[in-house]
Write an enzyme that holds these catalytic residues in place. Structure first.
Site, PDB file in Angstrom:
ATOM      1  CD  GLU A 184      42.055  43.023  51.680  1.00  0.00           C
ATOM      2  OE1 GLU A 184      41.008  42.380  51.435  1.00  0.00           O
ATOM      3  OE2 GLU A 184      42.051  44.229  51.970  1.00  0.00           O
TER       4      GLU A 184
ATOM      5  CG  HIS B  91      63.595  28.407  69.182  1.00  0.00           C
ATOM      6  ND1 HIS B  91      64.780  27.854  68.745  1.00  0.00           N
ATOM      7  CD2 HIS B  91      63.928  29.489  69.926  1.00  0.00           C
ATOM      8  CE1 HIS B  91      65.788  28.583  69.189  1.00  0.00           C
ATOM      9  NE2 HIS B  91      65.302  29.575  69.914  1.00  0.00           N
TER      10      HIS B  91
ATOM     11  CG  ASP C  80      72.486  26.916  70.273  1.00  0.00           C
ATOM     12  OD1 ASP C  80      71.850  26.039  70.879  1.00  0.00           O
ATOM     13  OD2 ASP C  80      72.038  27.529  69.281  1.00  0.00           O
TER      14      ASP C  80
ATOM     15  CE  LYS D 125      74.175  30.075  67.946  1.00  0.00           C
ATOM     16  NZ  LYS D 125      73.025  29.589  67.160  1.00  0.00           N
TER      17      LYS D 125
ATOM     18  CB  SER E 125      71.955  32.205  57.688  1.00  0.00           C
ATOM     19  OG  SER E 125      72.690  31.882  58.863  1.00  0.00           O
ATOM     20  N   GLY E 126      72.330  28.901  57.946  1.00  0.00           N
ATOM     21  CA  GLY E 126      73.317  27.819  57.888  1.00  0.00           C
ATOM     22  C   GLY E 126      74.589  28.144  58.662  1.00  0.00           C
ATOM     23  N   GLY E 127      74.728  29.400  59.092  1.00  0.00           N
ATOM     24  CA  GLY E 127      75.959  29.834  59.779  1.00  0.00           C
ATOM     25  C   GLY E 127      76.292  28.990  61.002  1.00  0.00           C
ATOM     26  CB  THR E 128      74.185  27.821  63.866  1.00  0.00           C
ATOM     27  OG1 THR E 128      73.687  29.114  64.186  1.00  0.00           O
ATOM     28  CG2 THR E 128      74.346  26.985  65.111  1.00  0.00           C
TER      29      THR E 128
HETATM   30  C1  R5P Z   1      68.926  29.140  67.505  1.00  0.00           C
HETATM   31  O1  R5P Z   1      68.901  29.123  68.727  1.00  0.00           O
HETATM   32  C2  R5P Z   1      68.410  28.014  66.689  1.00  0.00           C
HETATM   33  O2  R5P Z   1      68.285  26.831  67.443  1.00  0.00           O
HETATM   34  C3  R5P Z   1      69.298  27.764  65.481  1.00  0.00           C
HETATM   35  O3  R5P Z   1      70.564  27.352  65.920  1.00  0.00           O
HETATM   36  C4  R5P Z   1      69.447  28.994  64.623  1.00  0.00           C
HETATM   37  O4  R5P Z   1      68.188  29.557  64.353  1.00  0.00           O
HETATM   38  C5  R5P Z   1      70.158  28.677  63.324  1.00  0.00           C
HETATM   39  O5  R5P Z   1      70.309  29.853  62.595  1.00  0.00           O
HETATM   40  P1  R5P Z   1      71.419  29.980  61.454  1.00  0.00           P
HETATM   41  O6  R5P Z   1      71.308  28.777  60.576  1.00  0.00           O
HETATM   42  O7  R5P Z   1      71.055  31.260  60.751  1.00  0.00           O
HETATM   43  O8  R5P Z   1      72.751  30.103  62.121  1.00  0.00           O
END
Ligand code: R5P
Length: 310
Positions: free
Chosen positions: A36, A127, A167, A190, A221-224
């Site tokens: 807590e 966001h 994206d 994307k 995660s860096g994937g995008t």
């Molecule tokens: C998604 O719409 C956000 O703008 C980022 O592109 C997203 O959160 C990035 O996530 P990750 O790094 O896991 O691909």
């Protein structure tokens, strides 16, 4: 005007207080043995305008709860008004129902913060802009774009630039940056086959021989970003630079960036991931403390915040 720091990003809070030539409010924030959150404010704040600085970053639930309890403590200590300064607003990506029978958690979090007693919100690169409407109190949403544009002009000093949206959702942000640096834009189509996985389907616009600047609000995660950089290189891009406001950097993200085709990734200190980033040769951090503290000053003095971006 007084500044209370939550524990999620003490480094940024201290920097903000320094810019404002203030001392942080004397407080104890601790956890009981069962987890807590407990907060005690050790100075009189009756009648003061209080800014509580807390990013709701990982651990998101603990940091959110801490923010709520801080606001409650401030309200019960007779603060005149309370501004929740949330440089990184967690849960923002859950802003609509993408599949049936899910929550709109961003709205729930907004209700929690308002009901705890906040009078105003100050955040950075939400966001989705419409999250401002989830609150029935004033929201000031600051933008990192002008700071990124300045960095591109002063530090990168490159020709043949193109801004790239990773994206479709990021097009507005990319356009804003391209206007400031006078470049064209490209858009990546994307898809997310599953949560946390991303695939590049198409690139709209020609990036051949161009220095690409990808801009996004979050790297998780860096994937995008890593996939985007790969796809841009395959289409003949020269170098790929990345500007991201919120360095969530989950799991192996920093390692992925190091091994990727990204030349440099510039991010900010809305989330304190300096320990993780410290090991990286490619990642650079720019502090948003000057911008956030200036906005806080303007809020306290009831002057324009939007004119910061003219
Ligand atoms: C998604 O719409 C956000 O703008 C980022 O592109 C997203 O959160 C990035 O996530 P990750 O790094 O896991 O691909």
């Amino acid at each position: 005007m007084k500044v209370l720091a939550g524990t999620s990003n003490l480094k940024l809070s201290k920097e903000i207080a320094k810019q404002l030539k203030l001392k942080l409010v004397n407080s104890n924030i601790k956890r009981f043995a069962d987890g807590e959150v407990y907060i005690e404010i050790n100075e009189n704040i009756r009648g003061n305008s209080i800014f509580v600085v807390q990013s709701t970053s990982n651990p998101a639930n603990d940091n959110l709860m801490e923010l709520l309890i801080c606001i409650d403590a401030l309200r019960r200590s007779s603060a005149k008004n309370i501004t929740a300064v949330i440089p990184y607003f967690g849960y923002a990506r859950q802003d609509r129902k993408v599949v049936p029978r899910t929550a709109i958690s961003a709205k729930l979090v907004s209700n929690l913060i308002t009901n705890a007693g906040a009078n105003r919100i100050l955040s950075v690169d939400l966001h989705a802009g419409q999250i401002q409407g989830f609150f029935d109190i004033p929201v000031d949403n600051l933008f990192a774009t002008p700071i990124f544009a300045r960095h591109i002009k002063k530090k990168l000093k490159l020709n043949n630039l193109i801004c790239v949206s990773p994206d479709v959702g990021g097009v507005e942000r990319t356009r804003a940056l391209s206007r400031r640096i006078n470049s064209s834009i490209a858009i990546i189509d994307k898809r997310r086959p599953a949560p946390g996985k991303s695939e590049v389907m198409n690139i709209v616009g020609s990036v051949k021989n161009k220095n690409c600047v990808i801009v996004d609000d979050i790297i998780d995660s860096g994937g995008t970003i890593v996939n985007a950089a790969k796809a841009l290189k395959e289409k003949g891009a020269r170098d790929v630079y990345v500007y991201i406001t919120h360095a969530v950097l989950s799991g192996e993200a920093v390692d992925k960036i190091e091994k990727s085709q990204i030349k440099k990734l510039i991010t900010t200190d809305t989330i304190d991931n300096s320990k993780k980033i410290g090991k990286s040769k490619k990642v650079e951090i720019i502090s948003l403390a000057p911008m956030i503290s200036e906005a806080m000053k303007r809020i306290a003095n009831s002057t324009s915040v939007s004119s910061l971006f003219n």
